[in-house]
Design a protein around this motif. Structure first.
Motif, PDB file in Angstrom:
ATOM      1  N   LEU B  24     -17.822  16.127  52.008  1.00 44.06           N
ATOM      2  CA  LEU B  24     -16.411  16.295  51.669  1.00 44.06           C
ATOM      3  C   LEU B  24     -15.944  17.627  52.229  1.00 44.06           C
ATOM      4  CD1 LEU B  24     -14.191  14.795  50.116  1.00 44.06           C
ATOM      5  CD2 LEU B  24     -14.822  16.113  48.093  1.00 44.06           C
ATOM      6  N   ASP B  25     -14.798  17.578  52.926  1.00 44.26           N
ATOM      7  CA  ASP B  25     -14.282  18.786  53.567  1.00 44.26           C
ATOM      8  C   ASP B  25     -12.923  19.160  52.945  1.00 44.26           C
ATOM      9  OD1 ASP B  25     -14.342  20.901  55.205  1.00 44.26           O
ATOM     10  OD2 ASP B  25     -14.492  19.753  57.075  1.00 44.26           O
ATOM     11  N   ASN B  26     -12.487  20.367  53.208  1.00 45.50           N
ATOM     12  CA  ASN B  26     -11.165  20.821  52.746  1.00 45.50           C
ATOM     13  C   ASN B  26     -10.980  20.761  51.238  1.00 45.50           C
ATOM     14  OD1 ASN B  26     -10.181  21.437  55.306  1.00 45.50           O
ATOM     15  ND2 ASN B  26      -9.666  19.272  55.666  1.00 45.50           N
ATOM     16  N   VAL B  27     -11.999  21.177  50.506  1.00 50.06           N
ATOM     17  CA  VAL B  27     -11.866  21.229  49.050  1.00 50.06           C
ATOM     18  C   VAL B  27     -11.359  22.616  48.673  1.00 50.06           C
ATOM     19  CG1 VAL B  27     -13.090  21.069  46.848  1.00 50.06           C
ATOM     20  CG2 VAL B  27     -13.785  19.625  48.771  1.00 50.06           C
ATOM     21  N   SER B  28     -10.297  22.670  47.882  1.00 52.94           N
ATOM     22  CA  SER B  28      -9.756  23.963  47.477  1.00 52.94           C
ATOM     23  C   SER B  28     -10.626  24.581  46.393  1.00 52.94           C
ATOM     24  CB  SER B  28      -8.322  23.779  46.960  1.00 52.94           C
ATOM     25  OG  SER B  28      -7.989  24.869  46.121  1.00 52.94           O
ATOM     26  N   GLU B  29     -10.818  25.879  46.474  1.00 52.37           N
ATOM     27  CA  GLU B  29     -11.571  26.606  45.442  1.00 52.37           C
ATOM     28  C   GLU B  29     -10.902  26.491  44.086  1.00 52.37           C
ATOM     29  OE1 GLU B  29     -12.311  30.713  46.236  1.00 52.37           O
ATOM     30  OE2 GLU B  29     -14.234  30.038  47.089  1.00 52.37           O
ATOM     31  N   ASP B  30      -9.575  26.309  44.127  1.00 51.01           N
ATOM     32  CA  ASP B  30      -8.809  26.290  42.878  1.00 51.01           C
ATOM     33  C   ASP B  30      -8.747  24.911  42.244  1.00 51.01           C
ATOM     34  OD1 ASP B  30      -8.246  28.993  43.149  1.00 51.01           O
ATOM     35  OD2 ASP B  30      -6.578  28.562  44.513  1.00 51.01           O
ATOM     36  N   SER B  31      -9.284  23.908  42.923  1.00 46.11           N
ATOM     37  CA  SER B  31      -9.224  22.581  42.311  1.00 46.11           C
ATOM     38  C   SER B  31     -10.313  22.475  41.255  1.00 46.11           C
ATOM     39  CB  SER B  31      -9.393  21.491  43.372  1.00 46.11           C
ATOM     40  OG  SER B  31     -10.692  21.536  43.905  1.00 46.11           O
ATOM     41  N   SER B  32     -10.091  21.568  40.319  1.00 51.26           N
ATOM     42  CA  SER B  32     -11.104  21.364  39.290  1.00 51.26           C
ATOM     43  C   SER B  32     -12.164  20.417  39.847  1.00 51.26           C
ATOM     44  CB  SER B  32     -10.472  20.775  38.034  1.00 51.26           C
ATOM     45  OG  SER B  32     -10.200  19.408  38.244  1.00 51.26           O
ATOM     46  N   PHE B  33     -13.265  20.309  39.142  1.00 49.51           N
ATOM     47  CA  PHE B  33     -14.347  19.455  39.610  1.00 49.51           C
ATOM     48  C   PHE B  33     -13.882  18.007  39.713  1.00 49.51           C
ATOM     49  CE2 PHE B  33     -18.449  17.395  39.789  1.00 49.51           C
ATOM     50  CZ  PHE B  33     -19.200  18.306  40.517  1.00 49.51           C
ATOM     51  N   LEU B  34     -13.091  17.575  38.747  1.00 51.84           N
ATOM     52  CA  LEU B  34     -12.631  16.189  38.758  1.00 51.84           C
ATOM     53  C   LEU B  34     -11.623  15.953  39.885  1.00 51.84           C
ATOM     54  CD1 LEU B  34     -12.337  15.283  34.956  1.00 51.84           C
ATOM     55  CD2 LEU B  34     -14.295  15.095  36.499  1.00 51.84           C
ATOM     56  N   GLU B  35     -10.809  16.973  40.188  1.00 51.37           N
ATOM     57  CA  GLU B  35      -9.877  16.840  41.324  1.00 51.37           C
ATOM     58  C   GLU B  35     -10.651  16.704  42.634  1.00 51.37           C
ATOM     59  OE1 GLU B  35      -6.025  19.222  39.491  1.00 51.37           O
ATOM     60  OE2 GLU B  35      -7.602  20.354  40.492  1.00 51.37           O
ATOM     61  N   MET B  36     -11.777  17.393  42.698  1.00 49.29           N
ATOM     62  CA  MET B  36     -12.629  17.272  43.881  1.00 49.29           C
ATOM     63  C   MET B  36     -13.117  15.823  44.004  1.00 49.29           C
ATOM     64  SD  MET B  36     -16.057  17.054  44.762  1.00 49.29           S
ATOM     65  CE  MET B  36     -17.027  17.658  43.408  1.00 49.29           C
ATOM     66  N   LEU B  37     -13.498  15.222  42.848  1.00 50.56           N
ATOM     67  CA  LEU B  37     -13.950  13.819  42.895  1.00 50.56           C
ATOM     68  C   LEU B  37     -12.783  12.884  43.231  1.00 50.56           C
ATOM     69  CD1 LEU B  37     -16.481  13.497  39.929  1.00 50.56           C
ATOM     70  CD2 LEU B  37     -16.974  13.589  42.373  1.00 50.56           C
ATOM     71  N   ASP B  38     -11.568  13.238  42.761  1.00 43.55           N
ATOM     72  CA  ASP B  38     -10.388  12.443  43.119  1.00 43.55           C
ATOM     73  C   ASP B  38     -10.204  12.415  44.638  1.00 43.55           C
ATOM     74  OD1 ASP B  38      -9.824  12.014  40.451  1.00 43.55           O
ATOM     75  OD2 ASP B  38      -8.375  13.651  40.303  1.00 43.55           O
ATOM     76  N   LEU B  39     -10.382  13.601  45.224  1.00 39.85           N
ATOM     77  CA  LEU B  39     -10.239  13.722  46.678  1.00 39.85           C
ATOM     78  C   LEU B  39     -11.242  12.810  47.382  1.00 39.85           C
ATOM     79  CD1 LEU B  39      -8.614  15.547  48.679  1.00 39.85           C
ATOM     80  CD2 LEU B  39     -10.622  17.027  48.754  1.00 39.85           C
ATOM     81  N   LEU B  40     -12.478  12.843  46.883  1.00 42.06           N
ATOM     82  CA  LEU B  40     -13.510  11.989  47.466  1.00 42.06           C
ATOM     83  C   LEU B  40     -13.115  10.517  47.321  1.00 42.06           C
ATOM     84  CD1 LEU B  40     -16.459  11.560  48.586  1.00 42.06           C
ATOM     85  CD2 LEU B  40     -17.154  11.366  46.201  1.00 42.06           C
ATOM     86  N   ASN B  41     -12.633  10.152  46.133  1.00 36.90           N
ATOM     87  CA  ASN B  41     -12.283   8.751  45.899  1.00 36.90           C
ATOM     88  C   ASN B  41     -11.133   8.291  46.787  1.00 36.90           C
ATOM     89  OD1 ASN B  41     -14.282   8.064  44.176  1.00 36.90           O
ATOM     90  ND2 ASN B  41     -13.094   8.354  42.289  1.00 36.90           N
ATOM     91  N   GLU B  42     -10.149   9.184  47.013  1.00 40.02           N
ATOM     92  CA  GLU B  42      -9.053   8.823  47.917  1.00 40.02           C
ATOM     93  C   GLU B  42      -9.607   8.468  49.292  1.00 40.02           C
ATOM     94  OE1 GLU B  42      -6.217  12.048  47.908  1.00 40.02           O
ATOM     95  OE2 GLU B  42      -5.788  11.689  45.776  1.00 40.02           O
ATOM     96  N   GLN B  43     -10.552   9.287  49.743  1.00 38.54           N
ATOM     97  CA  GLN B  43     -11.135   9.026  51.067  1.00 38.54           C
ATOM     98  C   GLN B  43     -11.931   7.732  51.063  1.00 38.54           C
ATOM     99  OE1 GLN B  43     -13.243  12.439  52.514  1.00 38.54           O
ATOM    100  NE2 GLN B  43     -11.441  13.762  52.355  1.00 38.54           N
ATOM    101  N   LEU B  44     -12.649   7.501  49.970  1.00 34.88           N
ATOM    102  CA  LEU B  44     -13.451   6.266  49.902  1.00 34.88           C
ATOM    103  C   LEU B  44     -12.531   5.051  49.932  1.00 34.88           C
ATOM    104  CD1 LEU B  44     -16.192   7.144  47.236  1.00 34.88           C
ATOM    105  CD2 LEU B  44     -16.470   6.941  49.708  1.00 34.88           C
ATOM    106  N   ILE B  45     -11.424   5.135  49.184  1.00 39.48           N
ATOM    107  CA  ILE B  45     -10.491   4.007  49.127  1.00 39.48           C
ATOM    108  C   ILE B  45      -9.858   3.776  50.509  1.00 39.48           C
ATOM    109  CG2 ILE B  45      -8.311   3.199  48.124  1.00 39.48           C
ATOM    110  CD1 ILE B  45      -9.195   4.739  45.528  1.00 39.48           C
ATOM    111  N   GLU B  46      -9.479   4.880  51.177  1.00 36.10           N
ATOM    112  CA  GLU B  46      -8.906   4.756  52.523  1.00 36.10           C
ATOM    113  C   GLU B  46      -9.856   4.050  53.481  1.00 36.10           C
ATOM    114  OE1 GLU B  46      -7.539   8.479  54.207  1.00 36.10           O
ATOM    115  OE2 GLU B  46      -6.063   8.633  52.565  1.00 36.10           O
ATOM    116  N   ASN B  47     -11.134   4.342  53.299  1.00 36.07           N
ATOM    117  CA  ASN B  47     -12.129   3.718  54.175  1.00 36.07           C
ATOM    118  C   ASN B  47     -12.534   2.329  53.693  1.00 36.07           C
ATOM    119  OD1 ASN B  47     -12.096   6.065  55.599  1.00 36.07           O
ATOM    120  ND2 ASN B  47     -13.946   6.893  54.643  1.00 36.07           N
ATOM    121  N   GLY B  48     -11.887   1.862  52.642  1.00 40.36           N
ATOM    122  CA  GLY B  48     -12.209   0.539  52.121  1.00 40.36           C
ATOM    123  C   GLY B  48     -13.501   0.504  51.331  1.00 40.36           C
ATOM    124  N   ASP B  49     -13.997   1.667  50.886  1.00 40.00           N
ATOM    125  CA  ASP B  49     -15.228   1.698  50.074  1.00 40.00           C
ATOM    126  C   ASP B  49     -14.888   1.702  48.594  1.00 40.00           C
ATOM    127  OD1 ASP B  49     -16.857   1.763  52.285  1.00 40.00           O
ATOM    128  OD2 ASP B  49     -16.773   3.968  52.428  1.00 40.00           O
TER     129      ASP B  49
END
Ligand code: HEM
Ligand code: FES
Lengths: 229, 256
Positions: B24-49
């Motif tokens: 996972l790239d471009n994670v903000s230091e100020d984001s919470s741990f769950l927001e980081m997982l949200d970011l990952l999930n957005e990417q997974l959904i975009e890729n159809g995973d």
């Protein structure tokens, strides 16, 4: 299951049994250690003490009767302690079947994590100890004389290239760890601990573990270094 | 920040799970741990995973839903070690650029994994049903100050009531024991006059249910207390033990 009979079946009740039987054994060990130190007063006095244990309570009680009452108390205690330890340990392993890939311990120390291994080691040591100094099994003790405990101690520790003496010292290390966690833990189990007393109880745990094990250790060390002969 | 994630993926309760690697790239230091997982999930959904399933609700540290073991610590570890917090309150500044982060679900026989990082914590609900309540007559509410309560007791009760039932104590305990949770629930009611009436029956019932659910016993290691985001103390376990011993002398049997 009715009231008080239900208690020993609970996870907490079993721990309470361990705590009470642990206290019995701490008391026994403290007395045993103190008695052993009489070895420094010479053969005559030490043998007199050993015989005195058998005539305890005389003339009301017969030969070795009081001793057998005490023996039964410690035997029942250790059987109860081990029953609770082994059944709880089995339960605890079933409660946590899957391991973490990574697991960081934050608070548990070496003593807390090794209670069961230390306990089992202590059990085997007790059997060995009985074969060595109580029953005087041939091959375990080189020259056992039932009426001369002083001789048995000196000969027992100076024989077989000091291997028995070293076994005792290793067992005492296990005992020290077990007593260190056990002494603090039993107060917590019996509901007698809180943050106010926590520091003092840890101090007590250190004291119990060190005094008992160092007291015992001086005897094999004394023989090894020629202080006793 | 750039992160290497190792996340436990398990399609269902019956299925075998495994750790899967994600970058996972471009994670903000100020984001919470769950927001980081949200970011990952957005990417997974975009890729159809399939997105990673994880529990969360309030995201402000009060509901007790979020439940992840991060790098071997339940709720993860605050790098400054200021205070243990819930996962939703943990921020990415506690991790470093390029770090590998292992994320696993709570592990305990009584908390089976439902999917990925979500576990079934209804065992806790059944412990509460066994006695974690007070019986009162219905009618108009009594005046709040009608029953005098010593400040010290109110404080103990409030400290115990801080428990949000997240289950980190069970997750951290090498014995999968639920004693910290159960003792907090017993204490916050038991010390108050309203809860005193049922004090001994409550402890007998809740401990019986706790054992029935397959939780382990307490070996006084203190791992639970160390990860608790609400600073629930081992003192409550000692108190529960004391109450159970007392109940045994009173001859009280479980009714659950
Ligand atoms: C020298 C004799 C022994 C003494 C003085 C002793 C003492 C104690 C004490 C005081 C505790 C703490 C109990 C509590 O927290 O309630 C304890 C715990 C324990 N003992 Fe022993 N013990 C002895 C022998 C054994 C043996 C032979 C075993 C063999 C299985 C054993 C296994 C354990 C285990 C596994 C625990 C930890 C239990 C837990 O934390 O749940 N002990 N012991
Ligand atoms: S999401 Fe509610 S406590 Fe973390």
């Amino acid at each position: 299951m009715v009231g008080v009979m239900h208690f020993p079946q609970t996870t907490i009740g079993k721990k309470v049994i361990m705590a009470i039987s642990g206290v019995v054994w701490i008391g026994f060990l403290a007395a045993h250690m103190f008695g052993n130190l009489k070895v420094y007063t010479g053969a005559e006095h030490f043998n007199e003490y050993a015989e005195g244990l058998r005539t305890l309570g005389a003339p009301i009680l017969g030969y070795a009767q009081a001793l057998w009452v005490l023996r039964i108390i410690v035997i029942v205690s250790i059987v109860a302690h081990m029953w609770a330890a082994l059944t709880l340990n089995q339960r605890n392993r079933q409660a946590r079947p899957a391991r973490y890939t990574e697991h960081k311990k934050l608070s548990a120390n070496y003593a807390t994590l090794t209670m069961i291994y230390g306990g089992v080691a202590i059990f085997f040591f007790i059997i060995y100890h009985l074969m060595h100094f109580t029953w005087g099994v041939a091959g375990v003790h080189p020259s056992f004389i039932a009426t001369d405990p002083y001789h048995n101690v000196i000969a027992g520790f100076s024989s077989y290239g000091y291997v028995p003496a070293i076994i005792y010292l290793i067992a005492l290390v296990f005992l020290a760890f077990h007593l260190f966690h056990g002494t603090w833990s039993l107060f917590q189990t019996l509901g007698l601990n809180n943050k106010t007393y926590d520091g003092a109880l840890h101090g007590l745990a250190w004291a119990v573990a060190l005094v008992i094990t160092l007291g015992f250790a001086t005897v094999p060390l004394g023989v090894m270094f020629g202080l006793l002969s | 920040m750039k992160l290497n994630l190792k996340i436990w993926r398990q399609p269902s309760q019956q299925a075998q799970g495994q750790l899967v690697d994600y970058q996972l790239d471009n994670v903000s230091e100020d984001s919470s741990f769950l927001e980081m997982l949200d970011l990952l999930n957005e990417q997974l959904i975009e890729n159809g995973d399939e997105p990673v399933a994880f529990d969360h609700d309030c995201r402000e540290g009060i509901c007790g839903m979020c439940s992840l073991v991060i790098n071997g610590v339940a709720h993860g570890q605050d790098r400054e070690k200021i205070k243990q917090v819930t996962v939703c309150q943990l921020h990415m500044r506690n991790f470093s650029d390029g770090e590998t982060i292992v994320i696993e679900p709570w592990r305990s026989a009584a908390f089976p994994v439902l999917k990925d990082l979500i576990v079934n914590r209804t065992a806790f609900d059944r412990i509460i049903q066994a006695g974690g309540y007070i019986s009162v007559s219905t009618g108009s509410a009594a005046d709040a100050n009608a029953l005098p309560i010593p400040k010290k007791k109110a404080d103990v009760s409030m400290d115990a009531a801080a428990c949000i039932g997240c289950g980190a104590c069970v997750a951290a305990c090498p014995n999968g024991s639920a004693m910290l949770f159960t003792s907090a629930k017993i204490t916050h009611l038991g010390v108050l006059p309203q809860g005193e009436t049922e004090r001994y029956q409550r402890v007998v019932n809740m401990v019986a249910q706790m054992d029935k659910e397959g939780f382990g016993g307490c070996t006084n290691m203190g791992e639970c207390e160390a990860v608790c985001p609400k600073e629930i103390s081992l003192d409550f376990i000692a108190r529960m033990n004391r109450d159970l011993i007392s109940a045994a002398f009173r001859g009280i049997s479980p009714t659950v």
